[in-house]
Design an enzyme around this catalytic site. Sequence first.
Site, PDB file in Angstrom:
ATOM      1  N   HIS A 292       2.562  -4.546  -1.100  1.00 11.63           N
ATOM      2  CA  HIS A 292       1.350  -5.131  -0.525  1.00 11.63           C
ATOM      3  C   HIS A 292       1.707  -6.326   0.352  1.00 11.63           C
ATOM      4  CE1 HIS A 292      -2.809  -6.077   0.174  1.00 11.63           C
ATOM      5  NE2 HIS A 292      -3.129  -4.968  -0.436  1.00 11.63           N
TER       6      HIS A 292
ATOM      7  N   ARG B 220      -9.226   6.768  -1.952  1.00 13.49           N
ATOM      8  CA  ARG B 220     -10.253   5.799  -2.367  1.00 13.49           C
ATOM      9  C   ARG B 220     -11.546   6.509  -2.718  1.00 13.49           C
ATOM     10  NH1 ARG B 220      -8.885   0.301  -0.899  1.00 13.49           N
ATOM     11  NH2 ARG B 220     -10.965  -0.202  -1.604  1.00 13.49           N
TER      12      ARG B 220
ATOM     13  N   ASN C  91       3.398   4.112   2.890  1.00 10.35           N
ATOM     14  CA  ASN C  91       1.967   4.364   2.718  1.00 10.35           C
ATOM     15  C   ASN C  91       1.389   4.781   4.078  1.00 10.35           C
ATOM     16  OD1 ASN C  91      -0.881   3.864   2.774  1.00 10.35           O
ATOM     17  ND2 ASN C  91      -0.670   2.781   0.835  1.00 10.35           N
TER      18      ASN C  91
ATOM     19  N   HIS D 121      -3.613   6.501  -0.772  1.00 12.36           N
ATOM     20  CA  HIS D 121      -4.633   5.988  -1.677  1.00 12.36           C
ATOM     21  C   HIS D 121      -5.903   6.800  -1.452  1.00 12.36           C
ATOM     22  CE1 HIS D 121      -6.915   2.135  -3.226  1.00 12.36           C
ATOM     23  NE2 HIS D 121      -7.288   3.228  -3.843  1.00 12.36           N
TER      24      HIS D 121
ATOM     25  N   GLU E 177      -2.114   6.703  -5.057  1.00  7.28           N
ATOM     26  CA  GLU E 177      -2.797   5.500  -5.556  1.00  7.28           C
ATOM     27  C   GLU E 177      -4.233   5.874  -5.888  1.00  7.28           C
ATOM     28  OE1 GLU E 177      -2.584   2.375  -2.709  1.00  7.28           O
ATOM     29  OE2 GLU E 177      -0.419   2.318  -2.760  1.00  7.28           O
TER      30      GLU E 177
ATOM     31  N   HIS F  82      -3.103   4.472   6.859  1.00  5.81           N
ATOM     32  CA  HIS F  82      -3.682   4.042   8.135  1.00  5.81           C
ATOM     33  C   HIS F  82      -3.449   5.026   9.275  1.00  5.81           C
ATOM     34  CE1 HIS F  82      -5.341   0.745   6.192  1.00  5.81           C
ATOM     35  NE2 HIS F  82      -4.210   0.101   5.974  1.00  5.81           N
TER      36      HIS F  82
ATOM     37  N   GLU G  50       3.883  -1.746 -10.585  1.00  2.00           N
ATOM     38  CA  GLU G  50       4.106  -2.136  -9.196  1.00  2.00           C
ATOM     39  C   GLU G  50       3.575  -3.551  -9.078  1.00  2.00           C
ATOM     40  OE1 GLU G  50       3.142   0.575  -6.013  1.00  2.00           O
ATOM     41  OE2 GLU G  50       2.701  -1.082  -4.654  1.00  2.00           O
TER      42      GLU G  50
ATOM     43  N   THR H 256      -6.707  -3.336  -1.139  1.00  5.28           N
ATOM     44  CA  THR H 256      -6.691  -3.659  -2.565  1.00  5.28           C
ATOM     45  C   THR H 256      -6.508  -5.160  -2.770  1.00  5.28           C
ATOM     46  OG1 THR H 256      -5.556  -1.550  -2.816  1.00  5.28           O
ATOM     47  CG2 THR H 256      -5.712  -2.947  -4.773  1.00  5.28           C
TER      48      THR H 256
ATOM     49  N   ARG I 217     -12.373   6.520   2.660  1.00  5.82           N
ATOM     50  CA  ARG I 217     -12.429   5.933   4.001  1.00  5.82           C
ATOM     51  C   ARG I 217     -11.223   6.310   4.872  1.00  5.82           C
ATOM     52  NH1 ARG I 217     -11.439  -0.393   2.504  1.00  5.82           N
ATOM     53  NH2 ARG I 217     -13.231   0.009   1.192  1.00  5.82           N
TER      54      ARG I 217
END
Length: 236
Positions: free
Chosen positions: A190, A44, A6, A42, A69, A9, A150, A100, A48
């Site tokens: 996660h 969102r 992922n 993701h 995602e 970030h 998941e 999440t 963000r």
Amino acid sequence: MLLGVNIDHVATLRNARGGSEPDVVQAAYICEQNGGTSITTHLREDRRHIKDEDVRTLIKTINTKLNLEMAMAEDIQKIALEIKPYSICLVPEKRQEITTEGGLDVAGQLEKVSSFIKPLLDAGIIVSLFIDPTAEQVQASAKTGAQFIEMHTGTYSEAFGTEKEEEAFNALKNSAKLAQELGLKVNAGHGLNYENVHRMHEIEGLYELNIGHSIISRAVFTGLPEAVKTMANLIK
Ligand code: PXP
């Protein structure tokens, strides 16, 4: 087991200055070169970190698979249908959350989830549902038409090394077993990191782990190639 990285970030860091560094396309390439078998982002609702143009570029540039995602939002569904990622993972989303929190309540909104994912499935996109590891959520997920779940590993990750670890781990193990008996394929993610990820090997049939924060954090000190390679070796 496969490693989905992922890269949200990387975009978080980029957005801190509003420019183009660090470049998410380059990050995805490095992840793929060092053992990442898919790239997860993701999109969102508040954009963000990952932005629309990121997913539109990534879909053209990555060599593995893009896993998008997304929440049950119509505008994001429209983008998914336009870019056609390899897979989508449906997640719950609250505006104020840092990340999440908890899994999607599939059992409580079976009709809504099933009808939301139908156009995506019809378009040939693989659908995964991000759920808490409970029998109720697994059984409901099996009724939606989604091919994957998941499992949310946040509770396990937080409990790791405490007296609550075993209970949290068993919930994952039992849910993975039930899901596979019901014909679902199983991913997990996660909060997984270099210390707690090894127990995922004890769960039979796990297909892919989606890991972000710990890899990008380590990359700050060791570089992204090392961070991805080390994680990929741990889960191989
Ligand atoms: N899987 C899902 C569905 C997520 O929402 C996240 C966080 O964006 C992850 C995996 C990765 O979690 P982490 O960043 O804690 O590794």
